[in-house]
Design an enzyme around this catalytic site. Structure first.
Site, PDB file in Angstrom:
ATOM      1  N   CYS A 141     -33.130   1.243 -35.655  1.00  0.00           N
ATOM      2  CA  CYS A 141     -31.853   1.091 -36.366  1.00  0.00           C
ATOM      3  C   CYS A 141     -31.966   0.214 -37.610  1.00  0.00           C
ATOM      4  CB  CYS A 141     -30.769   0.571 -35.432  1.00  0.00           C
ATOM      5  SG  CYS A 141     -31.065  -1.065 -34.728  1.00  0.00           S
ATOM      6  N   ASP A 315     -22.967   3.774 -38.800  1.00  0.00           N
ATOM      7  CA  ASP A 315     -23.707   3.420 -37.588  1.00  0.00           C
ATOM      8  C   ASP A 315     -24.954   4.295 -37.478  1.00  0.00           C
ATOM      9  OD1 ASP A 315     -24.631   2.752 -35.092  1.00  0.00           O
ATOM     10  OD2 ASP A 315     -22.732   3.077 -34.051  1.00  0.00           O
ATOM     11  N   HIS A 317     -26.936   4.590 -35.073  1.00  0.00           N
ATOM     12  CA  HIS A 317     -27.285   4.892 -33.683  1.00  0.00           C
ATOM     13  C   HIS A 317     -26.853   6.289 -33.240  1.00  0.00           C
ATOM     14  CE1 HIS A 317     -27.122   0.476 -34.049  1.00  0.00           C
ATOM     15  NE2 HIS A 317     -28.157   0.510 -33.238  1.00  0.00           N
TER      16      HIS A 317
END
Length: 483
Positions: A141, A315, A317
């Site tokens: 990430c 994000d 993820h």
């Protein structure tokens, strides 16, 4: 006469339909004044990487309505939605070009990771090659948010070169996103970040990158590959200090170029102190800003703007497959997250794109901040416990290539430099994995020549009273975007 309870119920019904109302208790009635009187408007500011958008709502119902679309991403004004959609967002990927496991690194067969990807992909990876990583789910990430920061900086360069606004058609970004495809041939791919992290920071494939390692890799990759308009990169992970002599040297070398500035900072112990909220907003409002990476413990996000006291982020993820034809389209999204400033982790990586012709403007901008400081010199900031004879020439050799393996003594994002101070050798077997546990630190990176070689020695994160500071290095690169 209507009871207060009945009036309250009627108010809620009217507010639900987003109408402005008056309460008239003398005449025992509620009447709408939407047609008879001009509804008072309240304007809210939305900032997206230096671009400001004003959104007007009714005073009585505005907060509810505005927070609703910032909660559900529905009914967002098209202008703001287009601005968000135009930014680059790099996420976890699966089924990419395999990355070989390091002998001393983690195994690709991790049950926790396998549960987070497509079961068919997981089984296929196990049978095809148990010794290679086919996904960065669970560990990539920080690399992805670093890619997002770099990608949007390159996008800024392109829009400036072509004298275009920062928001343009997504087709124009394909030549940028191609640089981030997950294969070794792409300049800023995950594979090349991992390779760089292994060589210079001893980070094995499958291990989590910290902000310092990510910044270091970005700089080396800019050096190693054609820069597409970014001629130099300045990084500091000790503080938000920028030294004039270093920047001026880059400007003298590339008077018409661009410098990417990456600053690793920590604005508190467990959370960002409220006094810094305004400065973070000021930075995101600046035309120099290319975003912020980090901001969550061991779970990096890419912050690109704010609304009121809410940060807006992408994000990384959310995983996607790497083997798709519409890769460029997959790097744009309308889905974004919101995070209150009070929930922001204090460790983060700030990104600024500095056109060399605007150095004076940048200095004026930083004069408004306490987080970022432009300083005249660095001698007075050197740790007095470090003998100057131990620090060689701090100018990085421009001939350094990724194929070389320097005597980098960093491991993860932190190392113990006690051995360096007392002698000429260090034990790198003792790993410091306490990144999240350290509650008080002066995060640090020093790049210098070793005593007997010209290869760089990099040291990160030391607990000292007064930190030594990062030095910078650049190599020439060709201009990629024609004027």
């Amino acid at each position: 006469m209507e009871t207060i309870h009945n009036i309250s119920n009627r108010l809620q019904e009217v507010l639900a339909t987003n109408k402005s109302v008056n309460v008239d208790t003398d005449n025992d009635s509620l009447s709408s004044n939407q047609e008879d009187n001009e509804v008072e408007k309240v304007r809210h500011l939305v900032v997206i990487l230096g671009e400001k958008y004003s959104y007007a709502v009714d005073r009585n119902t505005g907060i509810n309505a505005l927070m609703q679309w910032f909660t559900t991403n529905s009914e967002i004004p098209e202008e703001i939605l287009n601005a968000i959609r135009s930014k680059l967002n790099f996420t976890y990927r699966t089924n990419f070009e395999p990355i070989e496991r390091a002998p001393d690194g983690p195994s690709p067969i991790n049950p926790l990771i396998m549960l987070r990807i497509n079961p068919i992909d997981a089984i296929e990876n196990v049978f095809n090659n148990r010794e290679c990583f086919f996904t960065d789910v669970g560990w990539g990430c920080m690399i992805r948010t670093g890619q997002s920061l770099l990608g949007n900086a390159l996008q800024r360069v392109k829009s400036t070169v072509k004298d275009q606004p920062y928001i343009y058609e997504m087709d124009d970004t394909k030549e940028i996103t191609d640089l981030f495809k997950d294969n070794t041939k792409s300049a800023f791919s995950l594979q090349n970040f991992v390779k760089c992290g292994r060589i210079y920071n001893k980070i094995a494939p499958g291990e989590w990158f910290g902000p310092a390692t990510t910044a270091t890799c970005i700089r080396y990759l800019i050096q190693e590959n054609p820069c597409y308009g970014i001629e130099a990169c300045y990084i500091s992970v000790s503080s938000g200090d920028i030294f004039k002599e270093n920047i001026q040297g880059m400007i003298d070398r590339y008077p018409n170029g661009n410098i990417l500035i990456l600053l690793g900072i920590k604005l508190g112990l467990d959370s960002v102190h409220e006094r810094y909220w305004g400065e973070i907003k000021t930075m995101l409002e600046s035309p120099f800003s290319v975003g912020i990476a980090g901001g969550r413990p061991s779970s990096s996000l890419y912050f690109f703007g704010y609304f009121d006291d809410t940060l807006l982020f992408f994000d990384p993820h959310n995983s996607q497959t790497a083997l798709i034809d519409d890769f460029d389209e997959s790097c744009h999204t309308e889905n974004f997250g919101k995070l209150n400033f009070s929930d922001l982790d204090p460790s983060m990586l700030l990104g600024f794109l500095l056109p060399c012709s605007k150095w004076d403007e940048f200095q004026e901008f930083t004069s408004l901040l306490t987080i970022v400081n432009v300083l005249d010199g660095m001698d007075q900031y050197r740790d007095p416990d470090l003998n100057s004879n131990d620090i060689g020439n701090v100018e990085l050799s421009p001939q350094l290539k990724l194929s070389q393996t320097p005597d980098a003594i960093t491991d993860d994002d932190y190392v113990d430099i006690g051995a360096l101070i007392q002698g000429n050798s260090m034990n790198i077997n003792d790993r410091d994995n306490g990144y999240q546990e350290v509650q008080c630190k002066n995060q640090q990176i020093v790049i210098m020549d070793s005593l007997n070689e010209t290869k760089p020695l990099e040291i990160e994160k030391v607990l000292v009273g007064q930190g030594t500071n990062l030095v910078n290095a650049t190599t020439p690169c060709r201009e990629a975007f024609p004027k």
